[in-house]
Design an enzyme around this catalytic site. Structure first.
Site, PDB file in Angstrom:
ATOM      1  N   GLU A  99       0.843  -1.203   0.000  1.00  0.00           N
ATOM      2  CA  GLU A  99       0.000   0.000   0.000  1.00  0.00           C
ATOM      3  C   GLU A  99       0.876   1.250   0.000  1.00  0.00           C
ATOM      4  O   GLU A  99       1.965   1.242   0.578  1.00  0.00           O
ATOM      5  CB  GLU A  99      -0.854   0.026   1.279  1.00  0.00           C
ATOM      6  CG  GLU A  99      -2.324  -0.199   1.108  1.00  0.00           C
ATOM      7  CD  GLU A  99      -3.077   0.875   0.327  1.00  0.00           C
ATOM      8  OE1 GLU A  99      -2.477   1.587  -0.494  1.00  0.00           O
ATOM      9  OE2 GLU A  99      -4.286   0.982   0.549  1.00  0.00           O
ATOM     10  N   ILE A 101      -0.232   4.318   1.247  1.00  0.00           N
ATOM     11  CA  ILE A 101      -0.419   5.114   2.473  1.00  0.00           C
ATOM     12  C   ILE A 101      -1.538   4.554   3.350  1.00  0.00           C
ATOM     13  O   ILE A 101      -2.549   4.058   2.845  1.00  0.00           O
ATOM     14  CB  ILE A 101      -0.701   6.604   2.115  1.00  0.00           C
ATOM     15  CG1 ILE A 101      -0.734   7.479   3.371  1.00  0.00           C
ATOM     16  CG2 ILE A 101      -1.972   6.762   1.307  1.00  0.00           C
ATOM     17  CD1 ILE A 101      -0.621   8.976   3.076  1.00  0.00           C
ATOM     18  N   VAL A 102      -1.318   4.596   4.645  1.00  0.00           N
ATOM     19  CA  VAL A 102      -2.383   4.368   5.625  1.00  0.00           C
ATOM     20  C   VAL A 102      -2.709   5.725   6.229  1.00  0.00           C
ATOM     21  O   VAL A 102      -1.856   6.355   6.861  1.00  0.00           O
ATOM     22  CB  VAL A 102      -1.956   3.360   6.711  1.00  0.00           C
ATOM     23  CG1 VAL A 102      -2.931   3.388   7.878  1.00  0.00           C
ATOM     24  CG2 VAL A 102      -1.883   1.952   6.136  1.00  0.00           C
ATOM     25  N   ASP A 103      -3.934   6.153   5.972  1.00  0.00           N
ATOM     26  CA  ASP A 103      -4.396   7.465   6.435  1.00  0.00           C
ATOM     27  C   ASP A 103      -5.333   7.221   7.626  1.00  0.00           C
ATOM     28  O   ASP A 103      -4.888   7.193   8.772  1.00  0.00           O
ATOM     29  CB  ASP A 103      -5.082   8.129   5.235  1.00  0.00           C
ATOM     30  CG  ASP A 103      -5.404   9.589   5.462  1.00  0.00           C
ATOM     31  OD1 ASP A 103      -5.246  10.066   6.591  1.00  0.00           O
ATOM     32  OD2 ASP A 103      -5.824  10.255   4.514  1.00  0.00           O
ATOM     33  N   LEU A 106      -8.954   2.772   7.287  1.00  0.00           N
ATOM     34  CA  LEU A 106     -10.201   2.080   6.928  1.00  0.00           C
ATOM     35  C   LEU A 106     -10.017   1.162   5.713  1.00  0.00           C
ATOM     36  O   LEU A 106     -10.556   0.057   5.679  1.00  0.00           O
ATOM     37  CB  LEU A 106     -11.315   3.111   6.647  1.00  0.00           C
ATOM     38  CG  LEU A 106     -11.808   3.856   7.889  1.00  0.00           C
ATOM     39  CD1 LEU A 106     -12.630   5.083   7.503  1.00  0.00           C
ATOM     40  CD2 LEU A 106     -12.639   2.935   8.778  1.00  0.00           C
TER      41      LEU A 106
END
Ligand code: PRP
Length: 176
Positions: A99, A101-103, A106
């Site tokens: 991935e 980015i983890v923002d 969700l």
């Protein structure tokens, strides 16, 4: 009017250095494994996956999945749906989700629950950027590139209104 260039947050050299280190760690951790499935999350992860996959020294194959957030008012905010599925079954496979980015978390949370139900032999995550200030759901990140502040980042696969994806660095722009 000329648009301003994004302000550099992570340089191209720093990204390449980090990707090389991640690739070395992943290659070591999966040594002896018959094959690792690198599962890229479209569209943002395509450049990270391309660079990472080429630096691994273990047998690997590449597949993709695409997810989208519901944006209509009739569905709850943050709901995620699958818009493109993998080509090959994941049952019994070693799967590494890649991935950009983890923002809020969700998307990855939804994806991991969906993939786990398919019976992979192992399931781990490799994420280039995390923004802890925005996190709503805690998600496991096994291999992490950089922790960044809560700013609107673009480049190296990440976009703003589909622009800037092909920049070789991570930059900051004003939110759209
Ligand atoms: C971005 C990014 C992640 C997700 C992370 O995708 O690639 O998949 O958002 O956000 P979250 O942690 O808040 O769920 P985006 O929806 O922008 O699509 P794109 O990758 O096609 O640009």
């Amino acid at each position: 009017m000329q648009e301003r260039e994004p302000r550099v947050l992570v340089t191209e050299d720093a990204i390449q250095d980090r990707v090389a280190k991640l690739a070395r760690r992943i290659s070591k951790d999966y040594e002896g494994v018959e094959s690792l499935t690198l599962l890229g999350v479209l569209r943002g992860a395509f450049i990270f996956l391309a660079d990472l996959s080429r630096q691994l020294t273990i047998p690997r194959r590449v597949d993709f999945i695409a997810l989208s957030s519901y944006e209509s008012e009739s569905t709850s905010a943050g709901a995620v749906r699958l818009v493109l599925d993998v080509r090959a079954p994941l049952e019994g496979q070693h799967v590494l989700v890649v991935e950009d980015i983890v923002d809020t978390g969700l998307t990855l949370d939804y994806l991991l629950r969906t993939l786990q139900a398919r019976g992979p032999k192992s399931l781990k995550t490799c994420v280039l950027l995390e923004k802890p200030e925005r996190l709503k759901v805690k998600v496991p990140i096994d291999y992490l590139g950089f922790t960044i502040p809560d700013e609107w980042v673009v480049g190296y696969g990440l976009d703003s209104g589909d622009r800037y994806r092909c920049l070789p660095y991570i930059g900051v722009v004003e939110p759209q």
